[in-house]
Each structure stands twice: as structure tokens, then as C-alpha cells.
Design an enzyme around this catalytic site. Structure first.
Site, short mmCIF file in Angstrom:
data_model
loop_
_atom_site.label_atom_id
_atom_site.label_comp_id
_atom_site.label_asym_id
_atom_site.label_seq_id
_atom_site.Cartn_x
_atom_site.Cartn_y
_atom_site.Cartn_z
N LEU A 192 0.86 -1.18 0.00
CA LEU A 192 0.00 0.00 0.00
C LEU A 192 0.90 1.23 0.00
O LEU A 192 1.52 1.56 1.00
CB LEU A 192 -0.93 0.00 1.22
CG LEU A 192 -2.19 -0.88 1.09
CD1 LEU A 192 -1.83 -2.36 1.07
CD2 LEU A 192 -3.17 -0.60 2.21
N MET A 193 0.97 1.90 -1.13
CA MET A 193 1.99 2.90 -1.39
C MET A 193 1.39 4.30 -1.43
O MET A 193 0.50 4.59 -2.23
CB MET A 193 2.64 2.58 -2.74
CG MET A 193 3.83 3.42 -3.08
SD MET A 193 5.23 2.98 -2.05
CE MET A 193 6.57 3.59 -3.04
N LYS A 274 -8.58 3.59 6.45
CA LYS A 274 -7.58 2.53 6.41
C LYS A 274 -8.23 1.16 6.21
O LYS A 274 -7.69 0.31 5.49
CB LYS A 274 -6.77 2.53 7.71
CG LYS A 274 -5.90 3.78 7.92
CD LYS A 274 -4.76 3.84 6.94
CE LYS A 274 -3.84 5.02 7.20
NZ LYS A 274 -3.11 4.90 8.45
N GLY A 296 3.15 0.76 5.64
CA GLY A 296 4.22 1.49 6.31
C GLY A 296 3.85 1.96 7.70
O GLY A 296 4.50 2.85 8.25
N GLN A 305 -2.92 4.53 14.38
CA GLN A 305 -1.95 3.44 14.46
C GLN A 305 -1.66 2.99 15.89
O GLN A 305 -0.59 2.45 16.18
CB GLN A 305 -0.65 3.86 13.74
CG GLN A 305 -0.86 4.06 12.24
CD GLN A 305 0.37 4.58 11.52
OE1 GLN A 305 1.47 4.52 12.04
NE2 GLN A 305 0.17 5.11 10.32
N CYS A 460 14.35 17.39 -16.25
CA CYS A 460 15.02 16.28 -15.56
C CYS A 460 15.32 15.22 -16.60
O CYS A 460 14.92 15.34 -17.77
CB CYS A 460 14.17 15.73 -14.42
SG CYS A 460 12.62 14.96 -14.95
#
Length: 489
Positions: A192-193, A274, A296, A305, A460
Site C-alpha cells: 500500500l503505497m 484505512k 508502512g 496506528q 530532468c
């Protein structure tokens, strides 16, 4: 060190992660074989002349000298390698006289005013022992250099070599490898990013442990956020996991967020969000036949959390959920991000707060959570998962180019532009006489200081970060004088 003769071979000897070496014969053979295949995949992209040789207790890589730095970095970033020995290989070293002469050529100049010791590991049949080599070479160096003396306990220089039959490997440098297991030996996981410090470090740790890590992103912040997360996921994969193809899944969560606001009390919004992310990730993981999820989250880092709230979140999923950062402190997480190169990405990621809870609950009730969850219309979640975008990670560059509506300029002569090179400080080079150097992690603050009546082009290497930050400056700050510069190849 003096110039070497043409028969010198640039070589790396790779020592395996100790946990591989203590496995049973079948598991060890499989892991060594996987690391060998991973290295072939990664290194052949650099140069097809690179050779990889597999042994039971090590792997050797022979490489052309002109790609040596790139090969070295790839080896340092490959899971499964404990130690990297950079070696000069010499063949036909069948006598001690040849050995001592060659070693003198290599190291005599570097021993001036220093103490040293010679260490030898010998394999094969010879008329002399390892100790014979150490004594003869040591005496020869002492007599033919300006070294202070031989010191067996605390030398300034260790002259280290391996003799395998008649092949001499002179070890010039040792490097600490990434350790861990080779990717492909420990199954698949879905990460899960969010693109911040925690999710990127958690993903890195699963990759380092040999787990093939796919990415799922829940978009709460619009196109610029999605581009940013895709960019950092691509960076992680390219640096640590490119031996295997993985997926990047993007789920639009704006309608889910709207439904949360409609159906959820403010104190439970964070936990509810969540839970819904886990439920969606589980559905995607089921379709991908993946058994585990990684997040994370760190215990008590934020209100959602706490142990109780993590329990409330986990109860919606039957998947194994890994939290490698669970007991880590934030400074330690940030230090890892700095070491692996994701800190600047996390710091420059646009900040989006999906749910702003008033007085968020820190010790939620299971019964209350059950009642709250019953009020949510899960058809909205199912629709979001159904419409998710599934993308191969190596297609991200083209996808970002197609996603971003920011105008791209290929020719600097087409207007009066100031180019802003947003690459990190060490990579910045002048493109034109009218170029500013503002690394991307400083752009949000420094751009406000620039004249508003000029036209700017962000630059870039691949155009990904420039697309992200141009989009952010347009969306968040209303900057209409910003475009992307991408030279025609």
C-alpha cells in the site's frame, strides 16, 4: 597503482547472504540459482559482454572496464549479496615468483610509510602453501617498497588475494552488500503505497528480503499525487527490484472519500479509511493471487496506528499483513529513506490529507466500529476496485507522459524560456546559458522567489519529476508560466 597489462580481467566476487548458506542443499541451490538469474537479467541490460559465473558458495561477475562503476552500483543494490569483492584477475600465476612480482607491481607504491600484512586463501594443488606465499610476498614487498614494516595485528594495509589453481585474484576493495534473499525466492506481496517516508521504506525492506513487491496506490490527491507516487515506485523497482516485472495498481478513491464523509462519524474517519484501503487491496491481491499485504504503519505514530486501531483495521482482511516499520522510530525510518535515496521524493511529495478527523479516536470500540461500518455503501468501494488501473511498472514512463496535461517543449528556440534543472545537486549541469539549478526538493519554496513575468521550463532526465512538479505548481499554486522541457532524442 601502476598501469596493468592487457590480460587483466575486471571481476567481482560475490559472497552470499549467510542465511542462504545455512539452508538445506535444495533450498540453497534454488536461491543461488535465483540470484544468478537475477544478475543475468540486470547486468545484460548494461552490457551483453558481462559474464556471470555460478558456484556453490559464491558468484563471479566479469565485466568490461568501461561499465565498471555501473555494474558495481547494481551489485550493491541487489538483494542476496552479503559482500562484494572487487578483484583483478591474473592467469598463469603458477609460481611464487610470478605472484610476488605481480603483487609488487600492484601495491608497492601504496605502501609508502605504512605497515602491512599479506593474507592469502589458496585452492588447488601447488608445491607451496598459503603461508609460503604470505611470507615470500611479504618479504619481497618489504624489500622493494618504502613500507614501514609488517604488522600482523593492526596493519595500515591488508594485501589480500586468492589463488585458485593458477588463477590469482587480487582483492582491491571490499564492499558491504545489501544482504537479504534474492528477489523471487519469497513469493509476492502487494504494498500500500502513498509515496511518503513510511510506505517507501516498508516496500524497500520487503524487496530486500527477497519478496517480489507490487504496488497499490489509493488516489486522494489528484493527478500530481499519482504521478509522484508512480515516480518513486519506479525508482524503488529500478534500483532494487528490476530483476522481476511487477504491477502498479492505481485506485481512484475520491468517491470512496465522499461516502466516508456521508456515512462515518468524524472520530472514526481515519480508521474507516484505512479499513477500506485494506479491503480494496485484498480484492486486488486476490485477483493477482497474492497472499500478503505490506503497509508502512508504525505503532502510535499517528492516531489511527495505536494497537487497538490497528486491530480494528486488520479485522476486515483475511490476508497476512506485514508492517516492517511497526516498532521503528520516525528518525530511523527517515535515515533509511536517506540511505536508499527516497528521502527527497518523500519530502517533495504534495501533501494531501484525505480525511481530516475532528478529535480522532485513539482507542476505538469494536462494537462501535461494526455499527459505523454497516452504514457505508460498499458498492462505491467495489466500483473503485473494478475501475482500478493496472500497469506494468516498466510502462510508467510512457503512462506519466500520457497522463500529464502540462505542455512539453522540445525546442528552446521556440520561445524565450528559462530552463530550471530540477535534478539533484550532484547531477545538475548547465543546458543553456539561461539555466537555473533548483533541485526538485527545493522547488516548491524557491519557485515563489522567481520573477512572475518569465516563462519557465522544468527539466530532468526522463521528464517524470518535471511533469510531477510542473503539475503541482499549476494545481496548487496556479502557476501558468510553467512547462516541461524534453529535448528530442
Amino acid at each position: 597503482m601502476k598501469n596493468l597489462k592487457a590480460h587483466t580481467v575486471q571481476k567481482f566476487i560475490l559472497k552470499l547472504f549467510p542465511e542462504i548458506m545455512i539452508k538445506g542443499p535444495s533450498a540453497k541451490r534454488q536461491m543461488v540459482g535465483q540470484l544468478y538469474n537475477n544478475l543475468l537479467t540486470i547486468l545484460q541490460r548494461i552490457d551483453t559482454n558481462i559474464k556471470v559465473k555460478k558456484f556453490s558458495d559464491k558468484i563471479e561477475v566479469l565485466t568490461p572496464e568501461d561499465v565498471l562503476p555501473e555494474v558495481r552500483q547494481r551489485l550493491l543494490d541487489t538483494p542476496g549479496i552479503e559482500q562484494i569483492l572487487e578483484v583483478l584477475q591474473f592467469d598463469d600465476m603458477d609460481t611464487i615468483d610470478k605472484i610476488k612480482t605481480k603483487i609488487r607491481e600492484l601495491v608497492a607504491d601504496s605502501l609508502t610509510d605504512k605497515t602491512f600484512v599479506v593474507r592469502v586463501k589458496r585452492t588447488g594443488k601447488h608445491d607451496f602453501s598459503s603461508i609460503d606465499i604470505e611470507r615470500t610476498v611479504g618479504g619481497h614487498l618489504l624489500a622493494n617498497s618504502k613500507a614501514k614494516n609488517v604488522s600482523l595485528k593492526n596493519p595500515d594495509v591488508i594485501v589480500q588475494m586468492e589463488l585458485i589453481q593458477n588463477q590469482l585474484n587480487f582483492i582491491s576493495t571490499k564492499y558491504k552488500g545489501l544482504s537479504g534473499f534474492p528477489i523471487g525466492t519469497q513469493g509476492d506481496i502487494l504494498s500500500l503505497m502513498s509515496g511518503g517516508f513510511d510506505s517507501t521504506v516498508a516496500s524497500y525492506l520487503t524487496m530486500k528480503r527477497g519478496i517480489k513487491t507490487h504496488f497499490i496506490f489509493f488516489n486522494l490527491g489528484g493527478m500530481a499525487h499519482e504521478i509522484g507516487v508512480k515516480q518513486v515506485a519506479l525508482y524503488l523497482w529500478n534500483k532494487f527490484g528490476s530483476s522481476h516485472k511487477v504491477k502498479f495498481v492505481s485506485v481512484a478513491f475520491d468517491d470512496v472519500l465522499t461516502e466516508i464523509f456521508r456515512a462515518t462519524p468524524p472520530t472514526y474517519m481515519g480508521v474507516m479509511l484505512k479499513r477500506l484501503m485494506l479491503q480494496a487491496a485484498e480484492k486486488v491481491a486476490n485477483d493477482m493471487e497474492i497472499d500478503a499485504l505490506v503497509t508502512g504503519e508504525s505503532v502510535a505514530q499517528v492516531s489511527s496506528q495505536t494497537l487497538r486501531n490497528l486491530a480494528l483495521i486488520d479485522e476486515v482482511s483475511n490476508k497476512l499483513i506485514l508492517r516492517p516499520l511497526a516498532t521503528m522510530n520516525k528518525p530511523d525510518i527517515m535515515n533509511i529513506a536517506n540511505e536508499i535515496g527516497t528521502r527527497h521524493f518523500a519530502e517533495s511529495m504534495p501533501e494531501y490529507c484525505g480525511v481530516i478527523s475532528q478529535n480522532p479516536i485513539t482507542h476505538g470500540s469494536h462494537k462501535r466500529m461494526e455499527k459505523v461500518a454497516q452504514k457505508f455503501n460498499y458498492d462505491v468501494l467495489d466500483t473503485a476496485v473494478k475501475n482500478a488501473q493496472h500497469l506494468s511498472i516498466d510502462e510508467i514512463v510512457d503512462d506519466i507522459t500520457n497522463l500529464a496535461p502540462v505542455e512539453v517543449v522540445n525546442d528552446l528556440d521556440s520561445g524565450d524560456f528559462t530552463v530550471i534543472d530540477i535534478r539533484p545537486e550532484e547531477e545538475c549541469i548547465a543546458l543553456t546559458c539561461n539555466t537555473l539549478k533548483i533541485p526538485f526538493h527545493k522547488l516548491k519554496t524557491e519557485f515563489d522567489k522567481l520573477p512572475k513575468d518569465k516563462e519557465y521550463l522544468l527539466y530532468c532526465d526522463k521528464g517524470i519529476m518535471s511533469q510531477l512538479h510542473a503539475q503541482y505548481l499549476q494545481d496548487a499554486k496556479g502557476c501558468e508560466n510553467i512547462r516541461v522541457y524534453r529535448p528530442e532524442s
